[in-house]
Design a protein around this motif. Structure first.
Motif, short mmCIF file in Angstrom:
data_model
loop_
_atom_site.label_atom_id
_atom_site.label_comp_id
_atom_site.label_asym_id
_atom_site.label_seq_id
_atom_site.Cartn_x
_atom_site.Cartn_y
_atom_site.Cartn_z
N GLU A 1 0.95 -1.25 0.03
CA GLU A 1 0.07 0.01 0.02
C GLU A 1 0.96 1.22 0.08
OE1 GLU A 1 -2.90 0.26 2.83
OE2 GLU A 1 -3.98 -1.76 2.51
N GLN A 2 1.88 1.13 0.86
CA GLN A 2 2.83 2.42 0.79
C GLN A 2 3.45 2.64 -0.49
OE1 GLN A 2 5.31 1.26 4.35
NE2 GLN A 2 3.95 2.39 5.80
N ALA A 3 3.99 1.46 -1.13
CA ALA A 3 4.66 1.56 -2.32
C ALA A 3 3.67 2.14 -3.46
CB ALA A 3 5.14 0.42 -2.71
N VAL A 4 2.47 1.89 -3.43
CA VAL A 4 1.39 2.35 -4.63
C VAL A 4 1.48 3.71 -4.26
CG1 VAL A 4 -0.68 2.43 -5.33
CG2 VAL A 4 0.27 0.09 -4.88
N LEU A 5 0.96 4.12 -3.16
CA LEU A 5 0.98 5.75 -2.97
C LEU A 5 2.28 6.34 -3.44
CD1 LEU A 5 -1.13 5.47 0.33
CD2 LEU A 5 -1.82 6.12 -1.76
N GLY A 6 3.50 5.73 -2.64
CA GLY A 6 4.62 6.38 -3.23
C GLY A 6 4.92 6.69 -4.53
N ALA A 7 4.69 5.63 -5.30
CA ALA A 7 4.77 5.69 -6.68
C ALA A 7 3.95 6.75 -7.43
CB ALA A 7 4.31 4.41 -7.23
N VAL A 8 2.65 6.86 -6.80
CA VAL A 8 2.06 8.12 -7.41
C VAL A 8 2.32 9.47 -7.25
CG1 VAL A 8 -0.27 8.95 -7.58
CG2 VAL A 8 -0.09 6.53 -7.73
N LEU A 9 2.85 9.62 -5.85
CA LEU A 9 3.53 10.71 -5.42
C LEU A 9 4.78 11.06 -5.93
CD1 LEU A 9 3.05 10.38 -1.45
CD2 LEU A 9 2.08 12.03 -2.93
N LEU A 10 5.48 10.24 -6.44
CA LEU A 10 6.74 10.52 -7.20
C LEU A 10 6.29 10.70 -8.74
CD1 LEU A 10 8.97 7.78 -5.58
CD2 LEU A 10 9.26 10.14 -5.59
N ASP A 11 5.36 9.95 -9.19
CA ASP A 11 5.18 9.80 -10.72
C ASP A 11 3.56 9.99 -10.93
OD1 ASP A 11 4.74 9.59 -13.64
OD2 ASP A 11 5.91 7.86 -13.53
N PRO A 12 2.76 10.95 -11.08
CA PRO A 12 1.26 11.09 -10.95
C PRO A 12 0.76 10.43 -12.20
CG PRO A 12 2.24 13.38 -10.61
CD PRO A 12 3.32 12.63 -10.82
N GLY A 13 1.80 10.21 -13.40
CA GLY A 13 1.43 9.43 -14.54
C GLY A 13 0.73 7.89 -14.19
N GLN A 14 1.37 7.53 -13.21
CA GLN A 14 1.16 6.18 -12.70
C GLN A 14 -0.43 5.86 -12.41
OE1 GLN A 14 3.13 3.49 -12.95
NE2 GLN A 14 4.85 5.01 -13.56
N LEU A 15 -1.17 6.91 -12.25
CA LEU A 15 -2.64 6.68 -11.87
C LEU A 15 -3.44 6.29 -13.21
CD1 LEU A 15 -3.47 9.72 -9.50
CD2 LEU A 15 -3.95 7.43 -9.06
N ARG A 16 -2.77 6.44 -14.30
CA ARG A 16 -3.37 6.19 -15.60
C ARG A 16 -3.41 4.62 -15.90
NH1 ARG A 16 -0.84 11.03 -17.66
NH2 ARG A 16 0.93 10.04 -18.01
N GLN A 17 -2.36 3.92 -15.06
CA GLN A 17 -2.28 2.21 -15.16
C GLN A 17 -3.06 1.93 -13.92
OE1 GLN A 17 1.88 0.99 -16.41
NE2 GLN A 17 2.38 3.11 -15.71
N LEU A 18 -3.48 2.86 -13.06
CA LEU A 18 -4.40 2.22 -11.92
C LEU A 18 -5.92 2.50 -11.70
CD1 LEU A 18 -1.44 3.11 -9.28
CD2 LEU A 18 -1.84 0.62 -10.06
N GLY A 19 -6.66 2.38 -13.02
CA GLY A 19 -7.75 2.85 -13.12
C GLY A 19 -8.81 1.53 -12.48
N TRP A 20 -8.04 0.71 -12.15
CA TRP A 20 -9.00 -0.43 -11.67
C TRP A 20 -8.79 -0.60 -10.11
CZ3 TRP A 20 -5.05 -3.04 -9.37
CH2 TRP A 20 -3.60 -3.04 -10.01
N LEU A 21 -7.83 0.16 -9.52
CA LEU A 21 -7.58 0.15 -8.08
C LEU A 21 -8.58 1.55 -7.60
CD1 LEU A 21 -6.04 -1.25 -5.86
CD2 LEU A 21 -4.25 0.60 -6.16
N ALA A 22 -9.14 0.97 -6.53
CA ALA A 22 -10.33 1.93 -5.93
C ALA A 22 -9.84 2.18 -4.35
CB ALA A 22 -11.39 1.26 -5.67
#
Length: 388
Positions: free
Chosen positions: A8-29
């Motif tokens: 969970e921390q790694a997912v949030l950290g990835a998005v904080l570092l690279d907002p573009g990662q959200l485009r690959q996480l549309g299935w995660l709620a």
């Protein structure tokens, strides 16, 4: 540390570092995260991205405002979130480019957690219905659990279908409340007495009542003997029933005794076989729902069970309840509800592939500079540190 918490921390950290990662996480709620603070932060990050925050279009560096705005937005819904906490999350992410794999781990944990919670709720509904002489709560809870399983299957990218586990789960013994158990035993005993005294009453229940519907296996075997005599058109009384039990080895095995047969045949009172049979069926519905719920909970608490297998094994554990429900509907003169097949609609193929991402080799992502230029407690470290 808990691997799921690290994911969970790694997912949030990835998005904080690279907002573009959200485009690959549309299935995660957001609800897939176990901690409320993580749910709130992921919700805030998705909202800022949807509102076209300047960081969403950043190519070379992520502005510090991406972190501070996300913390401020999430802080409106949860307490305790600070900029230093966001920095800690970013530091917990080895590589932002692996966000889909981290997200898949989060989804896997959410699947186990969600199935466990709904199985517990079904068990509670079944026990409440048993005490109140109802079945609606248990059946409704089973429908909710089935819908949850189908939805989780689509999110995971698998086809929901019942599959028996190689080794069935071993939940602890079912212990009904004593008052309820006594009432069930009395009703079953009275029904058998009515059927033995008035054999024609078998026609009222034989189409939908089964031996397994009896809480006591011994009384279920007596009903099986009555059904066999009725099917062959033989007379039914204490002697013929005792003889049938002997022919089936029930006396030699100790399953039944002559005294039990005599008590059933000699203790009959007034009663309707159909009404009494419905009470036995009612008990069978709630008891089967409780057994299914406990089996599903045992499956969900096995962390080594892959989500696809867990979902399909859980659907299989609901099958006995479906069969009992069908006969319950027949007993009440209503057609059994049809369970529609799972809708083929679901996340797009690209999202399913992301959800099922494995640790395959990926091109090394370019370093993501930390937001802002001045050092600050809220600053996010460069990605290059995670590649060392």
């Amino acid at each position: 540390m808990n691997p799921l918490l690290e994911a969970e921390q790694a997912v949030l950290g990835a998005v904080l570092l690279d907002p573009g990662q959200l485009r690959q996480l549309g299935w995660l709620a957001p609800e897939h995260f176990g901690r409320p603070v993580h749910q709130a932060l992921f919700t805030a990050l998705r909202k800022l991205h949807a509102d076209r925050h300047p960081a969403s279009a950043a190519e070379n560096s992520v502005p510090l405002s991406w972190v501070t705005d996300a913390v401020a937005e999430a802080g409106q819904h949860v307490r305790g979130l600070t900029a230093s906490h966001a920095h800690t999350l970013a530091s917990a992410c080895p590589r932002p480019g692996h966000a889909p794999a981290y997200g898949r781990m989060v989804l896997e944990g959410a699947i186990h957690r969600s199935i466990t919670a709904h199985a517990i709720r079904l068990h509670q509904d079944a026990r409440a219905d048993a005490l109140q002489g109802e079945v609606e709560g248990a059946l409704r809870g089973a429908d909710v659990l089935r819908d949850v399983l189908n939805d989780l299957a689509r999110r995971w990218g698998t086809e929901p279908r019942p599959v028996a586990p190689g080794t069935p789960p071993a939940p602890g013994p079912l212990t009904p409340p004593p008052s309820w158990a006594d009432q069930v035993a009395e009703g079953e005993q009275l029904l058998l007495g009515v059927l033995a005294e008035r054999p024609r009453s078998m026609d009222e229940v034989v189409d939908w009542l089964r031996p397994d519907d009896f809480a006591d296996p011994a009384r279920g075997e007596v009903y099986r003997c009555l059904g066999a005599l009725h099917h062959r058109g033989e007379p039914i009384d204490r002697i013929t029933l005792l003889w049938e039990a002997q022919r089936r080895g029930l006396l030699a095995s100790g399953t039944l005794s002559p005294g039990q047969i005599a008590a059933i045949c000699d203790g009959v009172g007034p009663g309707s076989a159909e009404w009494l049979g419905e009470q036995v069926m009612r008990s069978s519905v709630t008891r089967t729902a409780a057994v299914s719920a406990r089996a599903i909970r045992a499956l969900a608490e096995n962390e080594a069970l892959a989500p696809g297998r867990l979902i399909n094994h859980a659907l299989h554990a609901l099958s006995p309840l479906d069969e009992v429900r069908t006969r319950w509907q027949v007993a009440n003169g209503h057609p059994a509800p049809a369970h529609p097949a799972a809708s083929p609609k679901g996340p797009p193929t690209a999202q399913v592939h992301a959800a099922r991402a494995r640790s395959t080799a990926r091109p090394v992502s370019p370093p993501v500079p930390r937001p802002g230029s001045a050092p600050s407690p809220a600053a996010v470290r460069p990605l290059s540190r995670g590649h060392g």
